[in-house]
Every structure is written in C-alpha cells, then in structure tokens.
Design a protein around this motif. Structure first.
Motif, PDB file in Angstrom:
ATOM      1  N   VAL A 126       0.842  -1.201   0.000  1.00 41.13           N
ATOM      2  CA  VAL A 126       0.000   0.000   0.000  1.00 41.13           C
ATOM      3  C   VAL A 126       0.877   1.251   0.000  1.00 41.13           C
ATOM      4  CG1 VAL A 126      -1.657   1.337   1.380  1.00 41.13           C
ATOM      5  CG2 VAL A 126      -1.991  -1.126   1.065  1.00 41.13           C
ATOM      6  N   ARG A 127       1.954   1.196   0.745  1.00 43.17           N
ATOM      7  CA  ARG A 127       2.887   2.328   0.775  1.00 43.17           C
ATOM      8  C   ARG A 127       3.553   2.524  -0.593  1.00 43.17           C
ATOM      9  NH1 ARG A 127       8.244   1.331   4.027  1.00 43.17           N
ATOM     10  NH2 ARG A 127       8.604   0.212   2.069  1.00 43.17           N
ATOM     11  N   ASP A 128       4.145   1.439  -1.116  1.00 42.92           N
ATOM     12  CA  ASP A 128       4.963   1.564  -2.327  1.00 42.92           C
ATOM     13  C   ASP A 128       4.124   1.806  -3.579  1.00 42.92           C
ATOM     14  OD1 ASP A 128       7.024   1.051  -0.644  1.00 42.92           O
ATOM     15  OD2 ASP A 128       7.486  -0.942  -1.441  1.00 42.92           O
ATOM     16  N   TYR A 129       2.968   1.175  -3.668  1.00 46.72           N
ATOM     17  CA  TYR A 129       2.187   1.245  -4.905  1.00 46.72           C
ATOM     18  C   TYR A 129       1.219   2.417  -4.919  1.00 46.72           C
ATOM     19  CZ  TYR A 129       3.994  -3.509  -4.934  1.00 46.72           C
ATOM     20  OH  TYR A 129       4.815  -4.600  -4.859  1.00 46.72           O
ATOM     21  N   LEU A 130       0.942   2.978  -3.749  1.00 43.72           N
ATOM     22  CA  LEU A 130      -0.021   4.080  -3.703  1.00 43.72           C
ATOM     23  C   LEU A 130       0.498   5.287  -2.912  1.00 43.72           C
ATOM     24  CD1 LEU A 130      -2.931   5.121  -4.354  1.00 43.72           C
ATOM     25  CD2 LEU A 130      -3.623   4.149  -2.153  1.00 43.72           C
ATOM     26  N   LEU A 131       0.672   5.105  -1.616  1.00 43.00           N
ATOM     27  CA  LEU A 131       0.870   6.252  -0.720  1.00 43.00           C
ATOM     28  C   LEU A 131       2.096   7.082  -1.044  1.00 43.00           C
ATOM     29  CD1 LEU A 131       0.036   4.464   2.652  1.00 43.00           C
ATOM     30  CD2 LEU A 131      -1.499   5.852   1.252  1.00 43.00           C
ATOM     31  N   GLU A 132       3.198   6.416  -1.369  1.00 36.61           N
ATOM     32  CA  GLU A 132       4.454   7.174  -1.476  1.00 36.61           C
ATOM     33  C   GLU A 132       4.492   8.074  -2.705  1.00 36.61           C
ATOM     34  OE1 GLU A 132       7.877   4.690  -1.642  1.00 36.61           O
ATOM     35  OE2 GLU A 132       7.674   4.312  -3.791  1.00 36.61           O
ATOM     36  N   ARG A 133       3.496   7.961  -3.576  1.00 30.91           N
ATOM     37  CA  ARG A 133       3.449   8.877  -4.715  1.00 30.91           C
ATOM     38  C   ARG A 133       2.875  10.250  -4.363  1.00 30.91           C
ATOM     39  NH1 ARG A 133       3.285   4.499  -8.997  1.00 30.91           N
ATOM     40  NH2 ARG A 133       4.553   3.012  -7.857  1.00 30.91           N
ATOM     41  N   PHE A 134       2.474  10.421  -3.086  1.00 33.95           N
ATOM     42  CA  PHE A 134       1.810  11.665  -2.681  1.00 33.95           C
ATOM     43  C   PHE A 134       2.413  12.194  -1.386  1.00 33.95           C
ATOM     44  CE2 PHE A 134      -1.126   8.811  -4.846  1.00 33.95           C
ATOM     45  CZ  PHE A 134      -1.526   9.610  -5.899  1.00 33.95           C
ATOM     46  N   ASN A 135       2.416  13.521  -1.241  1.00 32.97           N
ATOM     47  CA  ASN A 135       2.767  14.074   0.077  1.00 32.97           C
ATOM     48  C   ASN A 135       1.509  14.098   0.954  1.00 32.97           C
ATOM     49  OD1 ASN A 135       1.275  16.504  -0.292  1.00 32.97           O
ATOM     50  ND2 ASN A 135       2.989  17.420  -1.408  1.00 32.97           N
ATOM     51  N   ASP A 136       1.676  14.484   2.199  1.00 30.03           N
ATOM     52  CA  ASP A 136       0.565  14.377   3.147  1.00 30.03           C
ATOM     53  C   ASP A 136      -0.655  15.183   2.718  1.00 30.03           C
ATOM     54  OD1 ASP A 136       2.019  12.666   4.661  1.00 30.03           O
ATOM     55  OD2 ASP A 136       2.534  14.107   6.228  1.00 30.03           O
ATOM     56  N   ASP A 137      -0.414  16.408   2.234  1.00 27.52           N
ATOM     57  CA  ASP A 137      -1.537  17.249   1.800  1.00 27.52           C
ATOM     58  C   ASP A 137      -2.272  16.622   0.622  1.00 27.52           C
ATOM     59  OD1 ASP A 137      -0.962  19.057   3.746  1.00 27.52           O
ATOM     60  OD2 ASP A 137       0.021  20.505   2.432  1.00 27.52           O
ATOM     61  N   GLU A 138      -1.494  16.092  -0.309  1.00 22.70           N
ATOM     62  CA  GLU A 138      -2.115  15.458  -1.480  1.00 22.70           C
ATOM     63  C   GLU A 138      -2.924  14.229  -1.084  1.00 22.70           C
ATOM     64  OE1 GLU A 138       1.257  16.673  -4.842  1.00 22.70           O
ATOM     65  OE2 GLU A 138       1.462  14.821  -3.690  1.00 22.70           O
ATOM     66  N   LEU A 139      -2.384  13.463  -0.140  1.00 24.06           N
ATOM     67  CA  LEU A 139      -3.107  12.267   0.314  1.00 24.06           C
ATOM     68  C   LEU A 139      -4.437  12.640   0.952  1.00 24.06           C
ATOM     69  CD1 LEU A 139      -0.808   9.606   1.993  1.00 24.06           C
ATOM     70  CD2 LEU A 139      -2.146   9.433  -0.108  1.00 24.06           C
ATOM     71  N   THR A 140      -4.430  13.702   1.745  1.00 19.22           N
ATOM     72  CA  THR A 140      -5.667  14.163   2.379  1.00 19.22           C
ATOM     73  C   THR A 140      -6.679  14.570   1.310  1.00 19.22           C
ATOM     74  OG1 THR A 140      -4.437  14.945   4.299  1.00 19.22           O
ATOM     75  CG2 THR A 140      -6.645  15.859   3.982  1.00 19.22           C
ATOM     76  N   GLN A 141      -6.182  15.282   0.304  1.00 21.41           N
ATOM     77  CA  GLN A 141      -7.071  15.721  -0.766  1.00 21.41           C
ATOM     78  C   GLN A 141      -7.595  14.530  -1.574  1.00 21.41           C
ATOM     79  OE1 GLN A 141      -5.244  18.350  -3.642  1.00 21.41           O
ATOM     80  NE2 GLN A 141      -7.090  19.622  -3.603  1.00 21.41           N
ATOM     81  N   LEU A 142      -6.701  13.599  -1.896  1.00 22.21           N
ATOM     82  CA  LEU A 142      -7.115  12.404  -2.637  1.00 22.21           C
ATOM     83  C   LEU A 142      -8.179  11.630  -1.867  1.00 22.21           C
ATOM     84  CD1 LEU A 142      -6.818  10.364  -4.956  1.00 22.21           C
ATOM     85  CD2 LEU A 142      -4.875   9.362  -3.737  1.00 22.21           C
ATOM     86  N   ALA A 143      -7.947  11.456  -0.571  1.00 24.37           N
ATOM     87  CA  ALA A 143      -8.913  10.718   0.247  1.00 24.37           C
ATOM     88  C   ALA A 143     -10.280  11.408   0.223  1.00 24.37           C
ATOM     89  CB  ALA A 143      -8.404  10.586   1.679  1.00 24.37           C
ATOM     90  N   GLY A 144     -10.265  12.726   0.286  1.00 21.98           N
ATOM     91  CA  GLY A 144     -11.525  13.471   0.229  1.00 21.98           C
ATOM     92  C   GLY A 144     -12.238  13.273  -1.096  1.00 21.98           C
ATOM     93  N   TYR A 145     -11.483  13.333  -2.179  1.00 24.86           N
ATOM     94  CA  TYR A 145     -12.067  13.083  -3.505  1.00 24.86           C
ATOM     95  C   TYR A 145     -12.687  11.685  -3.574  1.00 24.86           C
ATOM     96  CZ  TYR A 145      -9.754  17.235  -5.550  1.00 24.86           C
ATOM     97  OH  TYR A 145      -9.360  18.503  -5.863  1.00 24.86           O
ATOM     98  N   LEU A 146     -11.954  10.714  -3.079  1.00 24.48           N
ATOM     99  CA  LEU A 146     -12.434   9.331  -3.177  1.00 24.48           C
ATOM    100  C   LEU A 146     -13.708   9.135  -2.370  1.00 24.48           C
ATOM    101  CD1 LEU A 146      -8.945   7.616  -2.891  1.00 24.48           C
ATOM    102  CD2 LEU A 146     -10.395   7.706  -4.943  1.00 24.48           C
ATOM    103  N   ARG A 147     -13.751   9.747  -1.192  1.00 21.95           N
ATOM    104  CA  ARG A 147     -14.956   9.587  -0.362  1.00 21.95           C
ATOM    105  C   ARG A 147     -16.171  10.231  -1.015  1.00 21.95           C
ATOM    106  NH1 ARG A 147     -11.538  11.262   3.942  1.00 21.95           N
ATOM    107  NH2 ARG A 147     -10.444   9.405   4.668  1.00 21.95           N
ATOM    108  N   ARG A 148     -15.936  11.305  -1.749  1.00 26.88           N
ATOM    109  CA  ARG A 148     -17.057  11.948  -2.453  1.00 26.88           C
ATOM    110  C   ARG A 148     -17.746  10.991  -3.418  1.00 26.88           C
ATOM    111  NH1 ARG A 148     -15.379  17.512  -5.282  1.00 26.88           N
ATOM    112  NH2 ARG A 148     -14.019  18.200  -3.595  1.00 26.88           N
ATOM    113  N   VAL A 149     -16.990  10.033  -3.928  1.00 32.33           N
ATOM    114  CA  VAL A 149     -17.548   9.126  -4.941  1.00 32.33           C
ATOM    115  C   VAL A 149     -18.576   8.181  -4.327  1.00 32.33           C
ATOM    116  CG1 VAL A 149     -16.994   7.319  -6.635  1.00 32.33           C
ATOM    117  CG2 VAL A 149     -15.451   9.279  -6.346  1.00 32.33           C
ATOM    118  N   TYR A 150     -18.350   7.766  -3.086  1.00 31.96           N
ATOM    119  CA  TYR A 150     -19.261   6.744  -2.533  1.00 31.96           C
ATOM    120  C   TYR A 150     -20.098   7.237  -1.370  1.00 31.96           C
ATOM    121  CZ  TYR A 150     -15.490   5.905   0.891  1.00 31.96           C
ATOM    122  OH  TYR A 150     -14.533   6.051   1.852  1.00 31.96           O
ATOM    123  N   GLU A 151     -19.821   8.442  -0.876  1.00 29.90           N
ATOM    124  CA  GLU A 151     -20.601   8.901   0.282  1.00 29.90           C
ATOM    125  C   GLU A 151     -21.871   9.611  -0.154  1.00 29.90           C
ATOM    126  OE1 GLU A 151     -17.348   9.280   3.894  1.00 29.90           O
ATOM    127  OE2 GLU A 151     -18.033  11.087   2.896  1.00 29.90           O
TER     128      GLU A 151
END
Lengths: 151, 151
Positions: A126-151
């Motif tokens: 999970v770290r190598d294939y996904l997380l490490e491609r983003f900094n902390d701010d980007e990860l927070t933003q990505l997570a927010g985008y993803l949740r918008r899709v199913y919430e």
C-alpha cells in the motif's frame, strides 16, 4: 433517441479518460498487492481483507452482514469465502447469541498468525504502490475526492 | 523479524484508509455501471470495454496484445472473452497480415449496434457516479493523481 445515442456525447473523451485512469490505477495497485500476498504468503487479497477487518473489530469478530459491507462482497459471496476460510482454520463460526438467526465470523488463531505474517507485505505494498506517490496534503485531498464518490 | 511484523507500522490506520477509500470508490462505480449495462443492455462491463476500445481504434480493430493492455486483461483472459464475443457475433477475428502469428480482433456490425445502444448508458453512469461530483479543476487534479499511481 436510441438510434442516435452512440453519437450523443454526455461525457467528453477527456472526461472518459478520468474514469479509465481510475480503473487503471486501481487495477495497478490490486494486482501488485495480490501478487505479493500470493508469492510470499499464498494468501488471496480478499482473504487478507477479511482477516484484517476481523482483527480490527471488537472481540475480533463481526456479524456476517457487517463483514460483507466492510469487504464489499455480496452476502452469498462472503458466505462462500468464509466457508473456505473456516475449512482452512483461519476463521471460526460463532452463533449469534440474542436471535437464533445468523452468526459471527471470528478470527481464529491460525488466521491471526497468517495475518501477522502477511500484514507487513500488505502495508509495504500500500505504501509503495499508492501512498508514497503523494505528500501528506495530497493524500488528504485524494482521500476526500475518493470519499465523495461513494458517500 | 517475521514474528514482530504484525506489530510494525509501515502505514498508519489513516493512511490505510486512503487505500480502502480508493477500493470502495472503485467498487462503487464499477458495480453501478455493471448493473446499468446488465439491466438495460444485457452487456457485461468487460464486453462493453472491448467494444469501446475496438470502436476507437484505427480501422476498428486491434491486435490482441494491444487490446489486452487497454482492457487490462491477461492474454488468456482476453482470449476467452473475445472467443465468447465472436460466438455471439460482436467481434470478428482477422488474421494478422505480415506475420502468420496472432490476429486482430475487429468490431463486427452486431458489436457496433450493441455498443451504440449501450454507449449512452455507460456515459451517463460515468457522469453520474463519478464525474459530476467534481468541478473541472478538481477533475484535472484527480486525473493527475490517478496517473501518478500507474505511470
């Protein structure tokens, strides 16, 4: 209407590419996680997901309906999966106490051991294939985008 | 090392939730697209993807290896899928001209018709289940994030 539907454009080619990128990114991560878990631990990814969700639950057990929701399987699909995991000793079946219907799936000792072996592999993936491609701010933003899709 | 691997934390629970959100968002879109295409057109999503990729290709045909890459199936998985689509008349098999090996998959008339019928449903799904949750700037950013995962 139907005869012309193929030529109407509700979604531009560029917009369609966003969905295709989503699909490709997901496949990319899943296949590598699957390959690592299979190669190093002979553990299918859905089995890992079941074990991880049970280990996180209170009392390390969940009602089948709760577990199905968490691992995103149909009730019948989860029943087949859990039956196989029970026969391999990774999960135990515990009757629900109050009502006679339904039962809990609970983490068995062997399941705890297999999860412990595989957990670092999964985390590293999970770290190598996904997380490490983003900094902390980007990860927070990505997570927010993803949740918008199913919430 | 292995004995303690379960307790080491390469990935925080919050970080793991980003991957889980990714997985859930993807399932959310795929299941709804599948349901719509099945209900309205009796067309499995991978069949739609094959037809769409063929229709976009020059001459509406692709080498099997190119098609496999685009729809993200293994060569054997794609062969099985295309064989079924050939038997239902949606795809034609065309021998590759230069070398004797391999062949092209080409869009057949019936495949073109089925794609035309289903295309609006697919576009509407991609729009409703994914795109419309974002404005244009956000979509551009999301697409960039997604490409980082597999590029």
């Amino acid at each position: 209407m139907d005869a012309t539907s193929g030529s109407e454009e509700l979604v531009s080619p560029e917009q369609l590419e966003v969905w295709r990128a989503f699909d490709r990114a997901h496949v990319h991560v899943v296949r590598q996680l699957e390959a690592d878990l299979h190669e190093l631990h002979r553990l299918p990814l859905p089995w890992f997901d079941v074990l991880a969700r049970l280990s996180e639950a209170e009392g390390q057990r969940l009602r089948m309906s709760q577990l199905a929701d968490l691992v995103m399987l149909s009730p019948s699909g989860l029943t087949r999966l859990v039956d196989r995991m029970i026969s391999e000793g990774l999960v135990r079946r515990i009757p629900a106490e109050r009502d006679g219907r339904g039962f809990y799936a609970a983490l068995a000792e062997e399941g705890k051991r297999r999860l412990g072996d595989a957990s670092e592999t999964h985390q590293r993936g999970v770290r190598d294939y996904l997380l490490e491609r983003f900094n902390d701010d980007e990860l927070t933003q990505l997570a927010g985008y993803l949740r918008r899709v199913y919430e």
